[in-house]
Design an enzyme around this catalytic site. Structure first.
Site, PDB file in Angstrom:
ATOM      1  N   ARG A  11       0.862  -1.180   0.000  1.00 43.81           N
ATOM      2  CA  ARG A  11       0.000   0.000   0.000  1.00 43.81           C
ATOM      3  C   ARG A  11       0.893   1.222   0.000  1.00 43.81           C
ATOM      4  NH1 ARG A  11      -2.663   0.539   5.040  1.00 43.81           N
ATOM      5  NH2 ARG A  11      -1.295   2.303   5.296  1.00 43.81           N
ATOM      6  N   GLU A  30       4.881   7.061   2.248  1.00 44.48           N
ATOM      7  CA  GLU A  30       5.699   5.847   2.364  1.00 44.48           C
ATOM      8  C   GLU A  30       5.032   4.741   1.569  1.00 44.48           C
ATOM      9  OE1 GLU A  30       5.558   3.442   5.835  1.00 44.48           O
ATOM     10  OE2 GLU A  30       3.448   3.844   6.222  1.00 44.48           O
ATOM     11  N   ASN A  32       4.128   0.609   2.095  1.00 42.28           N
ATOM     12  CA  ASN A  32       4.087  -0.491   3.065  1.00 42.28           C
ATOM     13  C   ASN A  32       4.190  -1.800   2.305  1.00 42.28           C
ATOM     14  OD1 ASN A  32       3.171   1.070   5.615  1.00 42.28           O
ATOM     15  ND2 ASN A  32       1.789   1.758   4.006  1.00 42.28           N
ATOM     16  N   SER A  37      -2.629  -2.824   5.930  1.00 38.34           N
ATOM     17  CA  SER A  37      -3.948  -3.219   6.442  1.00 38.34           C
ATOM     18  C   SER A  37      -5.084  -2.333   5.934  1.00 38.34           C
ATOM     19  CB  SER A  37      -3.924  -3.229   7.970  1.00 38.34           C
ATOM     20  OG  SER A  37      -3.616  -1.949   8.443  1.00 38.34           O
ATOM     21  N   LYS A 191      12.077   2.964   5.357  1.00 34.50           N
ATOM     22  CA  LYS A 191      12.245   4.388   5.044  1.00 34.50           C
ATOM     23  C   LYS A 191      13.601   4.633   4.382  1.00 34.50           C
ATOM     24  CE  LYS A 191       8.437   4.969   7.516  1.00 34.50           C
ATOM     25  NZ  LYS A 191       7.554   3.827   7.719  1.00 34.50           N
ATOM     26  N   LYS A 250      12.520  10.318  10.613  1.00 35.55           N
ATOM     27  CA  LYS A 250      11.898   8.986  10.601  1.00 35.55           C
ATOM     28  C   LYS A 250      12.894   7.881  10.928  1.00 35.55           C
ATOM     29  CE  LYS A 250       8.162   9.847   7.377  1.00 35.55           C
ATOM     30  NZ  LYS A 250       7.398   9.216   6.280  1.00 35.55           N
ATOM     31  N   GLU A 254       7.610   0.801  11.582  1.00 38.17           N
ATOM     32  CA  GLU A 254       6.300   0.786  10.939  1.00 38.17           C
ATOM     33  C   GLU A 254       5.221   0.832  12.012  1.00 38.17           C
ATOM     34  OE1 GLU A 254       6.174   0.763   7.687  1.00 38.17           O
ATOM     35  OE2 GLU A 254       8.311   0.360   7.409  1.00 38.17           O
ATOM     36  N   GLY A 255       4.024   1.207  11.590  1.00 36.86           N
ATOM     37  CA  GLY A 255       2.895   1.081  12.503  1.00 36.86           C
ATOM     38  C   GLY A 255       2.434   2.385  13.122  1.00 36.86           C
ATOM     39  N   ARG A 336      -7.793   7.600   4.815  1.00 34.91           N
ATOM     40  CA  ARG A 336      -7.829   7.751   6.280  1.00 34.91           C
ATOM     41  C   ARG A 336      -7.799   9.238   6.597  1.00 34.91           C
ATOM     42  NH1 ARG A 336      -2.675   4.553   7.798  1.00 34.91           N
ATOM     43  NH2 ARG A 336      -2.097   5.524   5.838  1.00 34.91           N
TER      44      ARG A 336
HETATM   45  P1  ADP Z   1       4.563   4.441   9.549  1.00 33.43           P
HETATM   46  O1  ADP Z   1       5.344   3.387   8.847  1.00 33.43           O
HETATM   47  O2  ADP Z   1       4.784   4.471  11.011  1.00 33.43           O
HETATM   48  O3  ADP Z   1       3.106   4.409   9.156  1.00 33.43           O
HETATM   49  P2  ADP Z   1       4.686   6.899   8.001  1.00 33.43           P
HETATM   50  O4  ADP Z   1       5.825   7.282   7.145  1.00 33.43           O
HETATM   51  O5  ADP Z   1       3.458   6.469   7.294  1.00 33.43           O
HETATM   52  O6  ADP Z   1       5.196   5.812   9.045  1.00 33.43           O
HETATM   53  O7  ADP Z   1       4.322   8.123   8.955  1.00 33.43           O
HETATM   54  C1  ADP Z   1       3.269   8.061   9.885  1.00 33.43           C
HETATM   55  C2  ADP Z   1       2.375   9.288   9.768  1.00 33.43           C
HETATM   56  O8  ADP Z   1       3.148  10.481   9.932  1.00 33.43           O
HETATM   57  C3  ADP Z   1       1.712   9.438   8.414  1.00 33.43           C
HETATM   58  O9  ADP Z   1       0.490   8.730   8.372  1.00 33.43           O
HETATM   59  C4  ADP Z   1       1.517  10.943   8.306  1.00 33.43           C
HETATM   60  O10 ADP Z   1       0.349  11.355   9.011  1.00 33.43           O
HETATM   61  C5  ADP Z   1       2.719  11.484   9.047  1.00 33.43           C
HETATM   62  N1  ADP Z   1       3.826  11.805   8.109  1.00 33.43           N
HETATM   63  C6  ADP Z   1       4.777  10.958   7.670  1.00 33.43           C
HETATM   64  N2  ADP Z   1       5.622  11.560   6.808  1.00 33.43           N
HETATM   65  C7  ADP Z   1       5.186  12.827   6.685  1.00 33.43           C
HETATM   66  C8  ADP Z   1       5.622  13.959   5.940  1.00 33.43           C
HETATM   67  N3  ADP Z   1       6.697  13.895   5.149  1.00 33.43           N
HETATM   68  N4  ADP Z   1       4.928  15.113   6.073  1.00 33.43           N
HETATM   69  C9  ADP Z   1       3.845  15.198   6.881  1.00 33.43           C
HETATM   70  N5  ADP Z   1       3.383  14.172   7.605  1.00 33.43           N
HETATM   71  C10 ADP Z   1       4.024  12.989   7.530  1.00 33.43           C
HETATM   72 MG    MG Z   2       2.233   4.891   7.411  1.00 34.55          MG
END
Ligand code: ADP
Ligand code: MG
Length: 360
Positions: A11, A30, A32, A37, A191, A250, A254-255, A336
């Protein structure tokens, strides 16, 4: 490796970045590659929102909601991998969490498989450790049943792995069962790999002769920066310490709920900036999505209009056999939505809700 069939259920998540010029553009948050899920539950959300619109007398709007059925698309990928494994009596094993909080999402995919006469079992790592084994041809058996496909809905955070669970993972990895994902595919979703893929020339090298496709993909990338030791890392660390609100820090996790922002980002970077510890993180430009007003329906929260932002996920399913791509398709979407004050965290973290896009 004794299995040449690979199944990927991904995803890829995006937000609408408003950018400096104000023109909204989808930017990737990102991708996944393990336990992506909500393909199941979101196969139902358009019907829920359609019904709400009808109750409100908005049938015209209800008819314009996009059909969406990722559960079916995901199951078709699993079914294809199961067929290629080539044993009628073999089962699909969902590898599930110790405490199963998202079982109904998984059941939607499971039901699609049963309706195609594919047997499904659900097991935890612990159960695989205790009751799993390989035969001489490295066929995987759990509780005496041959397993054709292992579909991970667990195993993406370090705390999932005690010594026994590592051994169970190794057993699955060495087996002839098709793994969704195998370890390499899981690592490709980190990442760090996302950041390395964004380096100039990398996409172009991976997609030779597809300059236009590479350019379209690249246009969805936000700025991503390595914190490897050296001049490049020193420079960007200094910029982020000076202007923390421009970035997200970052770790390889994950999660949800792991990223660092603002003052906290600055403090952590200050602390690790001169040590190799900093290489366990990457930096990313912070995306600034346009908020919209919406109601979030959540248990134990009052219903009130709030400023919200949304994240759009696109499911992708592929099956590869050796060098041949057998299947490679978009399987639907997930929207979401959460209140703007939550920088991080999704539906599982208790922050966001499942939503339905409405195209205007
Ligand atoms: P995870 O693998 O923990 O889901 P993500 O990269 O999806 O990590 O980051 C988690 C959340 O943080 C995202 O759903 C988003 O709301 C926020 N986020 C992540 N990267 C960014 C970004 N570059 N700018 C703004 N918000 C971000
Ligand atoms: Mg995420």
């Amino acid at each position: 490796l004794c299995q040449s069939v690979f199944l990927g259920i991904n995803r890829s998540d995006y937000m609408f970045d408003c950018g400096l010029d104000g023109a909204p553009a989808l930017k990737q948050i990102e991708i996944n590659t393990i336990a992506a899920s909500f393909g199941g539950l979101t196969s139902r959300t358009a019907a829920v929102h359609g019904r709400v619109l009808k109750v409100l007398g908005r049938s015209e709007e209800a008819s314009r909601l996009l059909p969406n059925n990722p559960a079916r698309g995901l199951a078709l990928g699993i079914a294809r991998a199961w067929e290629l494994y080539g044993s009628q009596k073999a089962v699909v094993m969902f590898l599930v969490e110790e405490v199963q909080r998202n079982i109904f999402d998984q059941r939607c995919v499971e039901n699609e498989l049963w309706s195609r006469d594919i047997r499904v079992i659900r097991r935890r790592f612990r159960e695989v450790f205790e009751r799993g084994c390989l035969d001489a041809a490295r066929r995987l058996y759990v509780d005496g049943q041959e397993v054709a496909v292992v579909y991970y809905r667990e195993g993406y955070v370090p705390k999932n792995y005690d010594q026994q669970n590592w051994e169970a993972r190794l057993l699955l990895e060495r087996s002839r069962a098709v793994k969704c994902p195998d370890i390499a595919t899981q690592l490709a979703g980190t990442k760090k790999v996302q950041q390395e893929l964004s380096r100039p020339g990398t996409l172009e090298r991976l997609l030779p002769g597809c300059a236009q496709a590479a350019a379209r993909i690249r246009a969805t990338f936000a700025g991503l920066y390595s914190l490897d030791m050296g001049e490049e890392g020193d420079r960007i660390a200094a910029v982020a310490i000076a202007e923390p609100d421009r970035f997200v820090l970052k770790p390889q996790r994950e999660g949800g709920g792991n990223n660092l922002y603002g003052e906290e980002l600055r403090q952590v970077l200050e602390k690790v900036k001169d040590s190799p510890e900093r290489t366990s993180y990457i930096l990313m430009d912070k995306i600034k999505p346009q908020p919209s007003m919406n109601y979030l329906l959540r248990a134990h929260s009052p219903l009130q209009v709030s400023e919200c932002i949304s994240e759009l996920g696109i499911f992708g399913v592929y099956v590869r056999q050796g060098k041949e791509m057998v299947m490679n398709e978009a399987a639907g979407h997930l929207l979401r939505t959460k209140a703007i004050e939550h920088a991080d965290g999704g539906v599982a973290a208790g922050v966001a809700v499942l939503d339905t896009p409405y195209l205007v």
